[in-house]
Design an enzyme around this catalytic site. Sequence first.
Site, PDB file in Angstrom:
ATOM      1  N   ASP A 216       0.843  -1.204   0.000  1.00 44.09           N
ATOM      2  CA  ASP A 216       0.000   0.000   0.000  1.00 44.09           C
ATOM      3  C   ASP A 216       0.875   1.249   0.000  1.00 44.09           C
ATOM      4  O   ASP A 216       1.707   1.426   0.885  1.00 44.09           O
ATOM      5  CB  ASP A 216      -0.882  -0.045   1.255  1.00 44.09           C
ATOM      6  CG  ASP A 216      -2.073   0.897   1.180  1.00 44.09           C
ATOM      7  OD1 ASP A 216      -2.047   1.815   0.351  1.00 44.09           O
ATOM      8  OD2 ASP A 216      -3.008   0.715   1.977  1.00 44.09           O
ATOM      9  N   HIS A 310     -10.130  -1.284  -6.838  1.00 41.08           N
ATOM     10  CA  HIS A 310      -9.822  -0.061  -6.090  1.00 41.08           C
ATOM     11  C   HIS A 310      -8.882   0.857  -6.865  1.00 41.08           C
ATOM     12  O   HIS A 310      -9.094   2.068  -6.905  1.00 41.08           O
ATOM     13  CB  HIS A 310      -9.217  -0.450  -4.734  1.00 41.08           C
ATOM     14  CG  HIS A 310      -8.897   0.696  -3.840  1.00 41.08           C
ATOM     15  ND1 HIS A 310      -9.866   1.474  -3.253  1.00 41.08           N
ATOM     16  CD2 HIS A 310      -7.698   1.203  -3.412  1.00 41.08           C
ATOM     17  CE1 HIS A 310      -9.288   2.405  -2.501  1.00 41.08           C
ATOM     18  NE2 HIS A 310      -7.975   2.269  -2.591  1.00 41.08           N
TER      19      HIS A 310
END
Length: 401
Positions: A216, A310
Amino acid sequence: LGAAGAGGAAGLALGAGGYALAGPGPKQSTAAVTPATALGSSAVPFHGAHQAGIVEPMQSTLHATAFDLSPGIGRPGLTALMKRWSAAAAAMAEGRTPPGLTDDQVALDAGPSSLTVTFGFGASVFAKAGLAAQLPGELAALPPFPEDRIDRARSDGDLWLQVCADDPLVAFHAMRTLQRLAAGQAAPRWQMTGFSRAPGATARPVTGRNLMGQIDGTNNPKPSDADFASRVFVPSGGRPAWMAGGSYAVFRRIRMLLDDWDQQSLTVQERTVGRRKASGAPLSGGTEATPVDLARQNADGSLAVPGDAHVRVAAPASNQGAAMLRRGYSYHDGLRPDGAPDAGLLFICFQSDPGTGFVPVQRKLARGDALSRFLVHESSGLYAIPGGAPADGYVGQALLE
Ligand code: HEM
């Protein structure tokens, strides 16, 4: 989550034995401490054009705290508090004892450990300090998003502090010191603790992972990007003038439905984000560093990066260029009454204008993002982050003087 780079000590290493112990308080009586590692002696300058804690690589520990001003203290009280807080943050960033109170000695043996303190003003502080005319339009309340479950008692606040360090005791000491210095002038409204990778845990610096296991922070804007400064910071000459060099921070406590997530197959998890879980490579091919190819199709004509992935829904290309610098931390606060983990992401992002950063992206994510099915947004805040303090000044000076 946040910037790549966890795994290396952040900031400017002063060298072995290189941090000063001058200043009032008990530390002064201690002989010079030689830090065992470069981690402890690493220091991030407090003063500068921008506040520290925005572009620096993420440290391993976060304390985020919001405060509300005590009734009646007004602009003089707020100004005195910002002066006291800035002096303490500057001292602690150099490993010195903070002035203005008896030190609790919690960080006595440690160097600054890349401590940064970032100060923000919530919209509610402006009227209380008689500064309503200076309220930036960018601090207009965030709109409600579909599926939000916001607890207002753990949201908002007149003032916001982001305290980060590579040592948990140093971070606690700084947060606690700033809280003690606020006594009588501002009371804590909510406080949350987060964590990231400890420096040295990986063989080489790599992008961090969140509690869903995903890499991330890969596609964060990078300081080397031509448009980095305009995306993250308010330019000098921008409005309001006192925000020059500043930024706007959005804070969201986002709980992860980990019990549901962990039941998904690897294929579903990867299609939910649009990247491989182990390597972070986009499903359109290549390695973690390869740009995502949103147009790429599989042999059967389907999109390689699914329509609700996403990274597709959040990408600047899907949101008229909207972008933000994400610098979030994981949190884990034990178990909920039903036994599920109370864990997730303290999402923090910085941008020059939330109206062209967080807001349009979250509006789209809340409507049709596959990842959102595993997330609950539980608290929310939006803060003006003034520019950095000048060498002998304090944060917020351009607003308060
Ligand atoms: C990308 C996870 C919430 C905006 C990513 C990536 C992951 C991820 C794994 C791909 C790697 C990367 O480029 O960093 C999560 C998790 C979230 C969350 C676990 C909540 C717990 C949000 C929110 C926003 C957001 C609330 C903004 C409203 C973005 C953006 C990207 C991204 C802009 C980069 C997309 C691109 O250009 O490729 N996120 N995210 N994320 N996320 Fe999130």
